[in-house]
Motif scaffolding. Sequence first.
Motif, short mmCIF file in Angstrom:
data_model
loop_
_atom_site.label_atom_id
_atom_site.label_comp_id
_atom_site.label_asym_id
_atom_site.label_seq_id
_atom_site.Cartn_x
_atom_site.Cartn_y
_atom_site.Cartn_z
N VAL A 1 44.88 32.99 39.03
CA VAL A 1 45.75 31.84 39.33
C VAL A 1 46.98 31.93 38.43
CG1 VAL A 1 45.92 29.33 39.28
CG2 VAL A 1 43.71 30.43 39.77
N GLN A 2 48.14 31.80 39.02
CA GLN A 2 49.33 31.61 38.18
C GLN A 2 50.02 30.31 38.59
OE1 GLN A 2 51.80 35.02 37.13
NE2 GLN A 2 50.05 36.38 37.15
N CYS A 3 51.05 30.38 39.43
CA CYS A 3 51.71 29.12 39.77
C CYS A 3 50.78 28.23 40.59
CB CYS A 3 53.03 29.36 40.49
SG CYS A 3 52.93 29.59 42.27
N GLY A 4 49.84 28.83 41.29
CA GLY A 4 48.82 28.06 42.00
C GLY A 4 49.17 27.67 43.41
N PHE A 5 50.38 27.98 43.85
CA PHE A 5 50.81 27.51 45.17
C PHE A 5 50.05 28.21 46.30
CE2 PHE A 5 54.18 26.21 48.25
CZ PHE A 5 54.30 24.88 47.86
N CYS B 1 53.23 35.82 42.43
CA CYS B 1 53.04 35.84 40.97
C CYS B 1 52.08 36.92 40.49
CB CYS B 1 52.46 34.51 40.48
SG CYS B 1 53.45 33.06 40.73
#
Lengths: 780, 157
Positions: free
Chosen positions: B99-103, B138
């Motif tokens: 997970v990074q920005c999560g979008f 990401c």
Amino acid sequence: MKYSYMGKGVPRIDAFEKVTGTALYTGDLRFPGMLYTKLLKSPLGHARIVNIDTGEAEKLPGVRAVLIGKEAPYKFGIYMGDKTVLASGKVRHVGEPVAAVAADTEEIAERAVELIKVEYEELPGAFDVLKAMEDGAPLVHENMSEYRHAPFIYPKSGTNIANHFKLRKGDVERGFKEADVVIENEFYQPQVQNVQMETHTSIGQWLPNGQINIWTSAQSPFAVRHLLSVGLGVPLHKINVVVPYLGGGFGGKAGLHWEPLVVLLSKKAGGRPVRLVMTREEQFYTTAVRQGFYARIKTGAKRDGKITAGAFFYVWDAGAYADYGVNITRAAGYSCTGPYEIPHIKCDSLTVYTNHPYGTAYRGFGHPEFHFATERQMDLLARAIGMDPVEFRLKNAAVPGRITATGEKLREDAGRVDECIKAVVEAIGWGKKAPKEVNGKLRGKGIAALWKAPAMPSSTSSSAILKLNEDGSVTLSISSTEMGQGTPTGLAQMVADELQMPIEKVKVVTKRETDFSPYTWQTVASRGLFMEGNATLDAVRNLKEQVKTTAAELLGVPKKELEVAEERVFALGRPDKSIPLAKLATAGIFPDGRGIGGPVLGYGYYTAEGLTNLDPETGQGLPALMWTFGAQGAEVEVDPETGDVRVVKMASAFDIGRAINPLLLKGQVYGGIVQGIGSALMEEFIFDERGALLNKNLTDYKICRTQDIPEEMVFIPIENPQRNAPHGVRGIGEHPRISIEPAIANAIYDAAGIDLFEIPMNRERVWRALRKKGEKRAFA
Amino acid sequence: MSKHKISVRANGQLYERDVEPRRTLLQFIREDLGLTGTKCACERGDCGLCTVLVDGVPTKSCLVLAVEVDGKEITTIEGLMEGEELNPVQRAFIEHGAVQCGFCTPAFIVAGGALLKRNPSPTEEEVKEAVGGILCRCTGYRQIIDAILDASKGAKK
């Protein structure tokens, strides 16, 4: 020590919200009475607006505000005040908004946009960046000389040149004379898009009492507030900017973009909140993109491998507005050499307006573009003098003690590019015998080094607030936004370590709100962990000082004998002299009931140290808070029949000073590599002859999918700590994406014997180069 | 425009709504049901961020009309927790740093979970194929693929 989080792969603190769909992004917010915006966009690249008729649109039921450029004469721009939110007088690129409608629903707004009639008179356009520099080229901004601009930007009045950065070091002509071999080459990179998964989204409200409320997908809430205040002429304290989670930024959401537009629409609609969500198409050609790039580089070296001189001519296709472009031009200019010491340097780096979509920051801030040129040039020059490209790089590497292009002597703790190069050489098996052909495909390896420092004003600052709660837990407020990079998690680790408490008791506020949050300059430039980290450590020190002051009185122990750990303040080796942090959070209490001290609120800040302005004529000075050095190595496979290039392996090494969180660090590196591969092999804006973008969607503009990633990605952290950094760290957000293109290009040469000078290295380009090489052979 | 009454079970809850025939399933989920975990990022089937399950099948909800799912069962990211616990795919995403920005995360978790239901021990190629229609800018996908593999039965625990 009981609690140790440094160097641990702590899962990100925002992960739960993100895996459950509860994390809120700007587009998920709903407000009573909220209106929806749609834009009418220019179909022409350069045209005078003769007339706009909004009569029919305004009559449509449900339409609450229609705005055109004439009504919004405010000029915005972080370094150059050249942009209005809607085209005014003339349009400067296809996709530029000409009118905006706010209505009860998106459908009504869309219908209203279709009812607006615009009459244009087409003008000759500047669609080629080099032609746009010539005398007599159509001017994108006739009134450039009237624009307000930052003092370190040098526009050339009466031309399309928005900034001319100059660097002069030594005597470049003498340097070329000293050289045994001089080569000169041209390189090119097209405009591309950041392609954040979340498109630009803003909600604005301008209440009749003058209060402005903004919720926006912006990287830098304080920059939004400042730029809006300056642009609209509204007092700062009347503006509150809220930033929830960001669905990716990569530079494209830094600064100010569409916030003024929704705010002005709101004002016209009587103060109702107004939302704008960019469509994917608008994300490609209405909002900001990465600048195009052209380079001509001349480099000379002695036979022994020492580089004697470099002349760097960089031209940036800024598109219609300068935005961050002028500062990218500057940053690339002062870093122009790449991570090497060159005694005699001349660099001219120019931002040039064209009638293309406007350019902004994109992960790397110009460095991926110019490193493609400089790192290709390094290989070409090594070949020309008959030296191994790795040996050639090591010989000229900007290691501690050597002098950079701006005259900075690299400190002992500056980081080691040579160690990065050697690590990558080892990881990809450079120089080792490997099959040149596998299943009819040609294999090859390439290496490229890199460096980058944060590009920012010399006195840039950050601050942090650390609140002690009544149960002994702490809450950290910072204003660096969370857009995927994970800085807040790293900061939570630092706080837990410093206070010696479980990380579960450290909360980092996720929402940013300028009314409450402590100031920070921007969430850009790979500066977050370094600068917010230093500010956070300062806040921890301040919090400790406060609790010790009160505890000293309560325990009757001198302050200097007190320690803070495990949620207590105590005197070492005296178990009776101890008090829980919880008992100090609101105030201390003496046994007789009297109170002492007060609510504990740790405050800390950090201001960039040792930076100076650069000399306007020579570019000499100190621009870099820290340099992060790195190297990347690619192993590729080229299909000689189709020109298809596949990246088999990509190894990367960066001197990050200290790895705070290896799990998140790995994510930054892998993500940067794959983003870079997209740019290297497939991404590019394709325009028609009148400046219309032809591939403004994700069908025709491809980015990497799961199938496109390398078989193997290797990351080698190099850890030479930086003295003035929190726990020694250096920034890493942008760097994994910087030297992908040249590493792949150099590997393609190794595999197939073709030299590529243009990005992307897609099938067509590679196939053509292979054919050309075949022809040469046929006629030789 | 005349509206049609539809009845949908979303994440186990029954919803009856009147919708315009042109309303997409994505709009219906986000705007009418208020389930904003499902994201909109291109509205033309390119990015896959709007992936939800329709009767258990991963579906790009921007390419389906709401009226087409009348009587069907929809599962979104909001319906994936097992009581108060994260499901194995959600847990693996956190552990692997996927997970990074999560979008894009909801779409990958929905599609990854559906794959494991259908094929409890997929190969890496099968994982890449199953989520190949979803874009992420990401992560570089590596940790997403690793997380789904790790959540599968075939993984050595």
